[in-house]
Design an enzyme around this catalytic site. Structure first.
Site, PDB file in Angstrom:
ATOM      1  N   ASP A  98      -9.942  -6.454  -6.437  1.00  0.00           N
ATOM      2  CA  ASP A  98     -10.563  -5.591  -5.425  1.00  0.00           C
ATOM      3  C   ASP A  98     -12.040  -5.972  -5.295  1.00  0.00           C
ATOM      4  OD1 ASP A  98     -10.269  -2.805  -3.898  1.00  0.00           O
ATOM      5  OD2 ASP A  98     -12.194  -2.812  -4.967  1.00  0.00           O
ATOM      6  N   GLU A 120      -9.360  -4.212   1.105  1.00  0.00           N
ATOM      7  CA  GLU A 120     -10.157  -5.183   0.369  1.00  0.00           C
ATOM      8  C   GLU A 120      -9.478  -5.606  -0.927  1.00  0.00           C
ATOM      9  OE1 GLU A 120     -11.881  -1.090  -0.798  1.00  0.00           O
ATOM     10  OE2 GLU A 120     -10.939  -2.025   0.919  1.00  0.00           O
TER      11      GLU A 120
END
Length: 610
Positions: free
Chosen positions: A474, A518
């Site tokens: 992430d 993301e």
């Protein structure tokens, strides 16, 4: 009694009456017609134990034109009709099947012609030899096609007649329509004998094709002086016409049979195009068709890049120096002859004469040169018939100087038309599938496709007993990036990190996906715990080095946190594996970010920090 047998009897009776002379001569045309009908209606026997001869499935093979102005004749050895007589890097299996058809046709024609010559020898008294000459390589040279003779007189089957080869050479002169000699001097030696028999009488008439071009001669001789008359000449003229028609019809019947089988083979390949939706399978069908049906020393398949319309690569190469061309890149600005054919979307054919020293590049100047490949033919394949530039190109090269036949090129053109349509269809299908399977921004596979891929990889891993490493990562503080610099910059960051991850893994082996906004997931195939952690650290450090221009005094830098989980053969739930990696990622975030945490099954509550 069959129809053929009845017609043979009728033909014999008519010929017998005709040779009595006088008013019976008008029966000769009817005898010839009866004989031809008998031959065409004769029964064809199959092999032992079968009822009918099977029809061979005969793909494409080139039939070389015979040496005559417009109409070919059957050669003594029909293997000379084939392009593959000298052998090439690719020898299609079709050549064997086609040669069987020609051999069968040749045998049938020879049998019928022998029967006709035997009839002449029986009906005309005192005949020693009845012989047929037809064209060989040159229209100015005739060779022995068939003959019957007395055993004590030796005929040379390799004998040739040319424009200056003795008595029979007169048949090359347009004004000479017959030879009738009744008292040959002993010094006159007939060139088709190995020995020197005492031949006194000779009669010869020309064989002509449908355009009345002379393509051979029918000769009958005797050791008796003045054995033949004008009536004999008249009879032989009709027989010569029947022989010419027999030769002509037999050749084209076999040729038509082969052509029909060729188009049937072409149709079968075209059907295969519509049984696949894969571009790679389209390549495979094109390759298989050419390899099965066309002789070559080198086959090269070119394809344009679907992203960069000005560039392409060699997707397949087989034969001479193939390793030098496979996967080679080119652009439409290159000066190669293959590239020229694609750029203009036109077939290109070049025949380099023996001894030429100036090499013509195929792709560009940076390639291995081979002056032995003297014949070149390029068939472009376009998805639209009026396209300015072709999408594919089939490039054939041969060390033989004989050009590819018009029939062969027409079949390749028909094949290319359907191949272009199928190629366009497969590309559009794959594009639509990619839209459903891949993330539009990064080009990586999406969430759903990831789980399908991991399940498939797990099946293989269980069979071969290897591990799969799962990495969940992430982007740290990504919300701050979007809030500060805007979503367009956020997209640039996501795309840059996706490219970086892809560059740190094995592209043809490992799996990488955009899992969420993301978030990214990587599947490391056939790895160890150490290898998994090493790859995760390499990705983390590579991302840390990235900089993004945000039009401020300092470039933007970002980091990623990574959770890792090793799937051993004993572990079966791949969704659980991704969840375990996600839990490790959560601990990496809580522990300060920009780090790799490995999930340990022994202590679910305490992932291991790397």
């Amino acid at each position: 009694m069959s129809v053929a047998e009845i017609m043979f009897v009728v033909a014999g009776l008519l010929l017998g009456l005709a040779f009595r002379g006088g008013t019976f001569l008008f029966l000769i045309p009817f005898a010839i017609v009866a004989f031809v009908l008998a031959w065409l209606n004769r029964p064809r026997l199959a092999g032992p134990g079968s009822q009918a001869a099977p029809t061979a499935n005969i793909p494409i093979i080139t039939i070389g034109s015979r040496a005559t102005n417009s109409n070919p004749v059957v050669a003594p050895d029909l293997r000379s009709e084939f392009r593959n007589e000298h052998g090439m890097a690719n020898e299609p299996e079709a050549a064997l099947k086609v040669s069987q058809v020609w051999a069968r046709a040749n045998a049938d024609i020879n049998r019928a012609m022998t029967d006709m010559l035997c009839s002449l020898k029986i009906i005309i008294p005192n005949v020693n030899t009845a012989i047929v000459f037809t064209q060989q390589v040159s229209p100015k040279e005739w060779g022995v096609r068939n003959y019957v003779n007395d055993k004590e007189m030796s005929v040379n089957p390799s004998a040739r007649i040319s424009e200056n080869s003795g008595l029979l050479s007169q048949m090359f002169r347009a004004g000479v329509n017959r030879i009738l000699e009744g008292d040959l001097p002993s010094s006159k030696i007939l060139s088709y004998y190995l020995d020197n028999p005492s031949v006194k009488s000779v009669v010869a008439v020309p064989l002509t094709d449908h355009s009345n071009n002379r393509v051979g001669v029918l000769v009958v001789d005797s050791t008796h002086p003045n054995n033949f008359t004008d009536r004999t000449v008249q009879a032989l003229v009709y027989i010569a016409k029947a022989i010419s028609m027999l030769d002509y019809k037999g050749f084209y019947s076999a040729q038509k049979h082969i052509a029909l089988q060729q188009y049937a083979g072409l149709y079968n390949y075209q059907r295969k195009f519509f049984q696949t939706m894969s571009v790679k399978d389209i390549y495979k069908q094109i390759i298989n068709y050419v390899k099965d049906n066309v002789a070559y020393d080198r086959l090269t398949i070119l394809a344009m890049n679907k992203v960069n319309e000005n560039a392409g690569r060699v997707v397949f190469c087989d034969g001479v120096d193939s390793s030098q061309f496979l996967e080679k890149r080119f652009t439409l600005s290159d000066k190669g002859i293959f590239v020229l054919a694609m750029m203009r979307n036109r077939p290109v054919e070049r025949n380099f004469a023996p001894g030429y020293n100036e090499y013509v590049p195929r792709l560009n100047d940076n390639e291995k040169r081979n002056l032995d490949l003297r014949q070149l033919f390029v068939m472009p394949v376009a998805t639209e018939s009026d396209a300015a530039t072709a999408d594919l190109a089939i490039c054939l090269e041969s060390s033989s100087s004989r050009p590819y036949s018009e029939h062969e090129k027409e079949l390749l053109k028909a094949f290319a038309g359907v191949a272009g349509f199928a190629y366009d269809r497969a590309r559009k299908f794959e594009y639509g599938r990619d839209l459903a399977m891949r993330d539009g921004l990064t080009g990586l596979i999406n969430h759903r496709t990831l789980h399908e891929s991991l399940r498939s990889e797990k099946v293989r891993a269980d069979r071969k007993k290897y591990n799969i490493g799962v990495l969940m990562m992430d982007i740290d503080h990504f919300k701050h990036v979007n809030d500060t610099y805007g979503h367009p910059i956020g997209d640039v960051v996501i795309k840059g990190i996706a490219d970086t991850i892809s560059g740190e893994i094995r592209k043809e082996i490992d799996v990488v996906a955009r899992y969420g906004g993301e978030e990214f997931v990587v599947g490391l195939i056939e790895t160890t715990a150490e290898g998994m952690v090493e790859t995760a650290e390499r990705i983390r450090k590579a991302v840390q080095k990235l900089t993004f221009d945000v039009h401020q005094s300092e470039p933007l830098k970002v980091t990623v946190s990574i959770g890792a989980f090793l799937v051993t053969p004993e572990f079966q739930d791949m969704k659980k594996a991704v969840n375990n990696a996600d839990q490790a990622l959560y601990r990496a975030k809580e522990g300060g970010r920009n780090q790799v945490i490995r999930y340990q099954l022994e202590d679910d509550s305490a992932p291991e920090k790397v």
